[in-house]
Design a protein around this motif. Sequence first.
Motif, PDB file in Angstrom:
ATOM      1  N   VAL A  19      26.028  32.261 -36.085  1.00  0.00           N
ATOM      2  CA  VAL A  19      25.748  32.669 -34.744  1.00  0.00           C
ATOM      3  C   VAL A  19      27.025  33.626 -34.151  1.00  0.00           C
ATOM      4  CG1 VAL A  19      24.197  30.755 -34.232  1.00  0.00           C
ATOM      5  CG2 VAL A  19      26.593  30.638 -33.534  1.00  0.00           C
ATOM      6  N   ALA A  20      28.151  33.524 -34.692  1.00  0.00           N
ATOM      7  CA  ALA A  20      28.989  34.278 -34.202  1.00  0.00           C
ATOM      8  C   ALA A  20      29.166  35.769 -34.900  1.00  0.00           C
ATOM      9  CB  ALA A  20      30.470  33.771 -34.509  1.00  0.00           C
ATOM     10  N   GLN A  21      29.506  36.846 -34.159  1.00  0.00           N
ATOM     11  CA  GLN A  21      29.853  38.190 -34.908  1.00  0.00           C
ATOM     12  C   GLN A  21      31.201  38.489 -35.459  1.00  0.00           C
ATOM     13  OE1 GLN A  21      27.999  40.599 -31.629  1.00  0.00           O
ATOM     14  NE2 GLN A  21      26.131  40.656 -32.904  1.00  0.00           N
ATOM     15  N   PHE A  22      31.949  37.080 -35.666  1.00  0.00           N
ATOM     16  CA  PHE A  22      33.214  37.375 -36.254  1.00  0.00           C
ATOM     17  C   PHE A  22      33.592  36.118 -36.923  1.00  0.00           C
ATOM     18  CE2 PHE A  22      32.903  35.854 -31.677  1.00  0.00           C
ATOM     19  CZ  PHE A  22      33.325  34.549 -31.778  1.00  0.00           C
ATOM     20  N   PRO A  23      34.519  36.233 -37.831  1.00  0.00           N
ATOM     21  CA  PRO A  23      34.767  35.095 -38.743  1.00  0.00           C
ATOM     22  C   PRO A  23      35.229  33.917 -37.936  1.00  0.00           C
ATOM     23  CG  PRO A  23      35.798  37.200 -39.462  1.00  0.00           C
ATOM     24  CD  PRO A  23      35.441  37.277 -38.122  1.00  0.00           C
ATOM     25  N   VAL A  24      34.491  32.652 -38.301  1.00  0.00           N
ATOM     26  CA  VAL A  24      34.820  31.313 -37.619  1.00  0.00           C
ATOM     27  C   VAL A  24      35.538  30.690 -38.521  1.00  0.00           C
ATOM     28  CG1 VAL A  24      33.777  29.329 -36.451  1.00  0.00           C
ATOM     29  CG2 VAL A  24      32.694  31.543 -36.486  1.00  0.00           C
ATOM     30  N   SER A  54      33.641  30.341 -42.038  1.00  0.00           N
ATOM     31  CA  SER A  54      33.974  31.428 -42.962  1.00  0.00           C
ATOM     32  C   SER A  54      35.160  31.795 -43.475  1.00  0.00           C
ATOM     33  CB  SER A  54      33.218  32.708 -42.367  1.00  0.00           C
ATOM     34  OG  SER A  54      33.555  32.755 -41.132  1.00  0.00           O
ATOM     35  N   GLN A  55      36.302  30.957 -42.828  1.00  0.00           N
ATOM     36  CA  GLN A  55      37.777  31.254 -43.072  1.00  0.00           C
ATOM     37  C   GLN A  55      38.487  29.903 -42.978  1.00  0.00           C
ATOM     38  OE1 GLN A  55      39.829  34.818 -40.948  1.00  0.00           O
ATOM     39  NE2 GLN A  55      41.097  33.015 -40.003  1.00  0.00           N
ATOM     40  N   LEU A  56      39.503  29.748 -44.022  1.00  0.00           N
ATOM     41  CA  LEU A  56      40.301  28.574 -44.085  1.00  0.00           C
ATOM     42  C   LEU A  56      41.840  28.895 -43.783  1.00  0.00           C
ATOM     43  CD1 LEU A  56      38.898  26.845 -47.074  1.00  0.00           C
ATOM     44  CD2 LEU A  56      37.990  26.699 -44.803  1.00  0.00           C
ATOM     45  N   THR A  57      42.483  28.119 -43.020  1.00  0.00           N
ATOM     46  CA  THR A  57      43.824  28.012 -42.803  1.00  0.00           C
ATOM     47  C   THR A  57      44.453  26.792 -43.566  1.00  0.00           C
ATOM     48  OG1 THR A  57      43.694  29.320 -40.700  1.00  0.00           O
ATOM     49  CG2 THR A  57      45.487  28.253 -40.975  1.00  0.00           C
ATOM     50  N   PRO A  58      45.258  27.050 -44.309  1.00  0.00           N
ATOM     51  CA  PRO A  58      45.965  25.787 -44.829  1.00  0.00           C
ATOM     52  C   PRO A  58      46.685  24.966 -43.559  1.00  0.00           C
ATOM     53  CG  PRO A  58      46.406  27.435 -46.161  1.00  0.00           C
ATOM     54  CD  PRO A  58      45.552  28.043 -45.009  1.00  0.00           C
ATOM     55  N   GLU A  59      46.500  23.812 -43.397  1.00  0.00           N
ATOM     56  CA  GLU A  59      46.993  23.161 -42.020  1.00  0.00           C
ATOM     57  C   GLU A  59      48.502  22.863 -42.459  1.00  0.00           C
ATOM     58  OE1 GLU A  59      46.257  19.130 -39.182  1.00  0.00           O
ATOM     59  OE2 GLU A  59      45.304  19.277 -41.180  1.00  0.00           O
ATOM     60  N   TRP A  60      48.977  22.786 -43.380  1.00  0.00           N
ATOM     61  CA  TRP A  60      50.451  22.646 -43.650  1.00  0.00           C
ATOM     62  C   TRP A  60      51.159  22.932 -44.842  1.00  0.00           C
ATOM     63  CZ3 TRP A  60      53.671  19.374 -46.555  1.00  0.00           C
ATOM     64  CH2 TRP A  60      53.002  18.346 -47.322  1.00  0.00           C
ATOM     65  N   ALA A  76      34.926  44.799 -30.800  1.00  0.00           N
ATOM     66  CA  ALA A  76      34.808  44.131 -32.085  1.00  0.00           C
ATOM     67  C   ALA A  76      36.068  44.397 -32.926  1.00  0.00           C
ATOM     68  CB  ALA A  76      33.581  44.957 -32.989  1.00  0.00           C
ATOM     69  N   ARG A  77      36.902  45.465 -32.784  1.00  0.00           N
ATOM     70  CA  ARG A  77      38.116  45.604 -33.711  1.00  0.00           C
ATOM     71  C   ARG A  77      39.227  44.598 -33.275  1.00  0.00           C
ATOM     72  NH1 ARG A  77      42.141  48.249 -30.586  1.00  0.00           N
ATOM     73  NH2 ARG A  77      41.386  49.195 -28.788  1.00  0.00           N
ATOM     74  N   GLN A  78      39.091  43.899 -32.171  1.00  0.00           N
ATOM     75  CA  GLN A  78      40.063  43.046 -31.690  1.00  0.00           C
ATOM     76  C   GLN A  78      39.571  41.717 -31.888  1.00  0.00           C
ATOM     77  OE1 GLN A  78      41.177  44.953 -27.328  1.00  0.00           O
ATOM     78  NE2 GLN A  78      43.038  43.978 -28.468  1.00  0.00           N
ATOM     79  N   ARG A  79      38.541  41.594 -32.375  1.00  0.00           N
ATOM     80  CA  ARG A  79      37.941  39.914 -32.483  1.00  0.00           C
ATOM     81  C   ARG A  79      38.253  39.729 -34.007  1.00  0.00           C
ATOM     82  NH1 ARG A  79      32.987  41.632 -29.840  1.00  0.00           N
ATOM     83  NH2 ARG A  79      32.073  41.877 -31.943  1.00  0.00           N
ATOM     84  N   PHE A  80      39.417  39.393 -34.267  1.00  0.00           N
ATOM     85  CA  PHE A  80      39.869  39.105 -35.803  1.00  0.00           C
ATOM     86  C   PHE A  80      39.378  37.736 -36.314  1.00  0.00           C
ATOM     87  CE2 PHE A  80      42.381  36.878 -38.983  1.00  0.00           C
ATOM     88  CZ  PHE A  80      42.554  37.738 -39.889  1.00  0.00           C
ATOM     89  N   ALA A  81      39.304  36.584 -35.649  1.00  0.00           N
ATOM     90  CA  ALA A  81      38.704  35.381 -36.011  1.00  0.00           C
ATOM     91  C   ALA A  81      38.908  34.351 -34.910  1.00  0.00           C
ATOM     92  CB  ALA A  81      39.333  35.021 -37.369  1.00  0.00           C
ATOM     93  N   PHE A  82      38.201  33.365 -35.028  1.00  0.00           N
ATOM     94  CA  PHE A  82      38.241  32.337 -33.961  1.00  0.00           C
ATOM     95  C   PHE A  82      38.280  31.074 -34.896  1.00  0.00           C
ATOM     96  CE2 PHE A  82      37.106  31.190 -29.515  1.00  0.00           C
ATOM     97  CZ  PHE A  82      37.262  29.861 -29.643  1.00  0.00           C
TER      98      PHE A  82
END
Length: 351
Positions: A39-44, A67-73, A303-309
């Motif tokens: 439902v988002a128009q940017f990576p979640v 759609s995106q992963l961040t290693p927690e630590w 749109a160019r500033q919506r990197f990810a949430f």
Amino acid sequence: MSLSRRAVLAGGLALSACDHAAHSQTLSAPARLPPLKDVAQFPVGTCVRSDQLADPAFARLVVEQFSQLTPEWEMKMEYIVQDDGAFRFEGPDRIAAFAHQNGLRLFGHTLVWYIHRPKAFEQLDEGRVRFVDAYRNYITAVVGRYRGQAVAWDVVNETIEDDGSGVRDSLWAERLGKEEHIALAYRFAHAADPGVPLFLNDYFLETLPKKRAAFLGLVERLLKAGVPVGGLGTQTHLIADQGPGLIKAAIADLASLGLPIHVSEMDVSIAGARGLLKDPRDLEQTQARLYAEASEAFSLLPARQRFAFTIWGARDSDSWRRKEAADDTPLLFDADGRPKAAAQAWEQGLR
């Protein structure tokens, strides 16, 4: 999250001694929602630890919703840099492989954090050249290892004092200079992977305007000096007693520099607010409102500033906040992976 901030939150959580759950009703949660990423128009995004990926239910929820992963630590110095100066990459390698296998973006987090003082660096003599060489070698090794995999990096994390007085003290500031260690980190990271945006990430930018002003001032100075800062991360760790409008004001301020914005670690603690709002139903409504305000404000960016949430955890049971209050419920999905009212509100905020 830093140890000092955890201590502050722990003090607030002491107000939550009463058990509210046993005698209260909670907001009705939707039985089913479309996946967040659909439902988002940017990576979640969400954060993960490598050990969690062995849990099929966790892995399934992550792949379905994000759609995106961040290693927690496990991309931080505390994991990578060993006492003898050797590097280990088993954990982040597993996360990177999982992301690749499942078509998820990998976000690198984080290269330099003020609270880290690895023994291998502390034991270096005071000679600046040797320290700079070790600093460059570390950043080059980490960024270079995930070149072509990580879509961006948090290069420097949590560098501004909460009172807005300037850059924090740290081993890096002591040896290399308060702002020079930041500039060097970006230049080394850019050399290791010139194709990815490099973020500056910090917390409480919504609730501490003086800190936000100092953060933006630092970014302006770095950009003027030609330092390749490519985006701004606002962690957005909140507590469910926050009034309306602060998130929107912060995102608008941050966006004023024209750089991509990453809502990088969002959660909304309910346990931390119980001393002010006694009714759990009120707390859940406030939590949902804050999630909706954040998604709406982010959606209104160009749109160019919506990197990810990024939400800082998939299920309530995965949250770092459980270390402070075992019954906290700060995320969009409950311990069983079911969407909560906050998830519905986040999706509605997009519209």
